[in-house]
Design a protein around this motif. Structure first.
Motif, PDB file in Angstrom:
ATOM      1  N   VAL A  34      -3.197  -7.172  -4.715  1.00 29.74           N
ATOM      2  CA  VAL A  34      -4.559  -7.746  -4.944  1.00 29.74           C
ATOM      3  C   VAL A  34      -4.703  -8.543  -6.304  1.00 29.74           C
ATOM      4  O   VAL A  34      -3.703  -8.378  -7.103  1.00 29.74           O
ATOM      5  CB  VAL A  34      -5.844  -7.103  -5.012  1.00 29.74           C
ATOM      6  N   LYS A  40      -8.542  -2.327  -8.302  1.00 31.04           N
ATOM      7  CA  LYS A  40      -7.253  -1.816  -8.634  1.00 31.04           C
ATOM      8  C   LYS A  40      -6.369  -2.485  -9.475  1.00 31.04           C
ATOM      9  O   LYS A  40      -5.721  -1.828 -10.180  1.00 31.04           O
ATOM     10  CB  LYS A  40      -6.378  -2.212  -7.138  1.00 31.04           C
ATOM     11  N   SER A  90      -3.637  -0.018   0.217  1.00 30.50           N
ATOM     12  CA  SER A  90      -4.671   0.394   1.347  1.00 30.50           C
ATOM     13  C   SER A  90      -4.044   1.513   2.113  1.00 30.50           C
ATOM     14  O   SER A  90      -3.041   1.153   2.791  1.00 30.50           O
ATOM     15  CB  SER A  90      -5.338  -0.720   2.008  1.00 30.50           C
ATOM     16  N   LYS A  93      -2.296   1.042   5.576  1.00 28.76           N
ATOM     17  CA  LYS A  93      -1.169   0.452   5.593  1.00 28.76           C
ATOM     18  C   LYS A  93       0.116   1.841   5.605  1.00 28.76           C
ATOM     19  O   LYS A  93       1.192   1.480   6.108  1.00 28.76           O
ATOM     20  CB  LYS A  93      -0.768  -0.383   4.376  1.00 28.76           C
ATOM     21  N   ARG A 169      -8.135 -10.690  11.571  1.00 33.52           N
ATOM     22  CA  ARG A 169      -7.068 -10.194  11.065  1.00 33.52           C
ATOM     23  C   ARG A 169      -7.369  -8.790  10.642  1.00 33.52           C
ATOM     24  O   ARG A 169      -8.281  -8.438  10.263  1.00 33.52           O
ATOM     25  CB  ARG A 169      -6.965 -11.010   9.699  1.00 33.52           C
ATOM     26  N   GLN A 171      -5.246  -5.181   9.086  1.00 29.79           N
ATOM     27  CA  GLN A 171      -4.243  -4.783   7.926  1.00 29.79           C
ATOM     28  C   GLN A 171      -3.127  -4.219   8.426  1.00 29.79           C
ATOM     29  O   GLN A 171      -1.963  -4.342   8.291  1.00 29.79           O
ATOM     30  CB  GLN A 171      -4.818  -3.776   6.979  1.00 29.79           C
ATOM     31  N   PHE A 192      -1.649  -9.035   3.604  1.00 27.01           N
ATOM     32  CA  PHE A 192      -2.941  -9.843   2.536  1.00 27.01           C
ATOM     33  C   PHE A 192      -2.636 -10.969   2.114  1.00 27.01           C
ATOM     34  O   PHE A 192      -3.603 -11.763   2.073  1.00 27.01           O
ATOM     35  CB  PHE A 192      -3.000  -8.523   1.618  1.00 27.01           C
ATOM     36  N   ASN A 209     -13.454  -7.050   4.919  1.00 30.95           N
ATOM     37  CA  ASN A 209     -12.882  -6.453   3.631  1.00 30.95           C
ATOM     38  C   ASN A 209     -14.146  -6.158   2.679  1.00 30.95           C
ATOM     39  O   ASN A 209     -15.129  -6.157   3.081  1.00 30.95           O
ATOM     40  CB  ASN A 209     -11.885  -7.752   2.988  1.00 30.95           C
ATOM     41  N   ASN A 213     -12.684  -8.129  -2.747  1.00 29.05           N
ATOM     42  CA  ASN A 213     -11.705  -8.658  -2.046  1.00 29.05           C
ATOM     43  C   ASN A 213     -12.261 -10.095  -1.458  1.00 29.05           C
ATOM     44  O   ASN A 213     -11.366 -11.187  -1.569  1.00 29.05           O
ATOM     45  CB  ASN A 213     -10.920  -7.928  -1.096  1.00 29.05           C
ATOM     46  N   TYR A 236      -7.345   3.140  -1.412  1.00 30.53           N
ATOM     47  CA  TYR A 236      -6.108   3.281  -1.949  1.00 30.53           C
ATOM     48  C   TYR A 236      -5.495   4.573  -2.427  1.00 30.53           C
ATOM     49  O   TYR A 236      -6.207   5.576  -2.960  1.00 30.53           O
ATOM     50  CB  TYR A 236      -5.789   2.253  -3.143  1.00 30.53           C
TER      51      TYR A 236
END
Ligand code: LMR
Length: 328
Positions: A34, A40, A90, A93, A169, A171, A192, A209, A213, A236
């Motif tokens: 990001v 983050k 995240s 993932k 979309r 992740q 991303f 999101n 973001n 996260y």
């Protein structure tokens, strides 16, 4: 020369397995996807500052934001190879390793931000954080970001029916595909770093999101509608490489843990602050039409998304779902 050389520099490069000379400076590479102006991104810089200060310069933290060093998939591989020593993906993932991480995506599961924080800090969250140890990854902290909201370029999304035929979309992971399928929409997993362009050229119509973001990735430039839905979360875990960790002295581990604790408190405060700020900024930009789901809208979504609970409760583990629901 170049193809081979290129794969050896950047994300895949380095000599992670090399043993250090005794008083060599410890370099910690922290890669994330990001912008720096995110919870983050800011917490990673805070951690850097703390570690460098408290170690008196004996440790250096190099932070690589915005997928500059590694993208979504690469950062996991790079961490396992010890080419980077910290990542904060995240947790969606991570579902390929541990399916229970998908609970953040369970629609309308947590009652509030605080309920999610308490779950993460409680026994189930801690167990989940440590579940990657067999894969050589050690969880150090939960860094929550916040609630997800839908954006798209085609129409206002007020009811489940409005999703029909659109493509979103995701992740990673099957749960998000199931979520969009239950709403009659299609989905495609994209890294991303690829999302802005995919929204711009219409590969996908929309995405989900956090406000921050959406704001920092400038999705409002390529989206027309935003639905304030808070239908799932984006959070996260900070992971380090187990071998790297074990190569440190107890004192060095303690220093890192202390700095991580401080950075975590900072991250959580920022998550709230920056998401609220971004929400206001998105509103003020006038670039997207905003719709906030009402209580009865929410009820319609909860009903439409029942198949996701049917399919994923057992995959995640009923005890996790129950604990998340009970969290206050
Ligand atoms: C996403 O892919 O949408 C997020 O995981 C990005 C991030 O790290 O916040």
């Amino acid at each position: 020369l170049s193809v081979f050389t290129l794969t050896l520099v950047g994300c895949g490069g380095g000599d992670g397995t090399k043993t250090k000379a005794k008083d060599e400076k410890i370099i910690i590479k922290f890669s994330h996807v990001v912008a720096e102006s995110t919870p983050k991104g800011q917490a990673a810089l805070k951690f850097k500052q703390l570690v460098e200060e408290k170690s008196g310069g004996k440790m250096e933290v190099q932070v690589f934001p915005s997928s500059q060093l590694c993208g979504d998939k690469e950062e996991l591989e790079a961490l396992q190879a010890n080419n980077v020593q910290l990542i904060a993906p995240s947790v969606t993932k991570l579902v390929g390793f541990v399916p229970a991480f998908q609970l953040v995506d369970m629609p309308f599961l947590f009652a509030s931000d605080q309920a999610a924080y308490n779950f993460y800090d409680g026994p189930f969250g801690q167990k989940l954080m440590r579940s990657l140890e067999p894969k050589g990854m050690l969880g150090l902290a939960w860094w929550p970001n916040g609630a997800k909201h839908f954006t798209n370029s085609k129409r206002p999304l007020k009811t489940p029916e409005d999703f029909k035929g659109l493509k979103f979309r995701t992740q990673s992971g099957g749960l998000l595909d199931a979520q969009f399928k239950a709403l009659g929409a299609g989905s495609q997993t994209l890294a991303f770093a690829e999302v802005y362009q995919a929204l711009q050229n219409g590969t996908v119509d929309g995405q989900e999101n956090t406000f921050n973001n959406i704001d920092t990735q400038k999705y409002v430039e390529v989206q027309k509608y935003l639905t304030v839905s808070s239908h799932g979360r984006l959070d996260y875990v900070v992971l380090t490489n187990t071998k790297f960790w074990n190569s440190l002295t107890p004192e060095q581990q303690q220093l890192i843990s202390d700095c991580m604790k401080e950075a975590t408190a900072y991250e959580r405060q920022l998550a709230d602050e920056l998401n609220n700020k971004s929400k206001e900024k998105i509103k003020a930009s006038g670039k997207v039409e905003i719709y906030e789901l009402t209580e009865s809208d929410r009820a319609a979504f909860i009903k439409a998304l029942e198949p996701v609970y049917k399919e994923y409760t057992d995959k995640i583990g009923k005890e996790y779902i129950d604990a998340a629901r009970a969290s206050k």
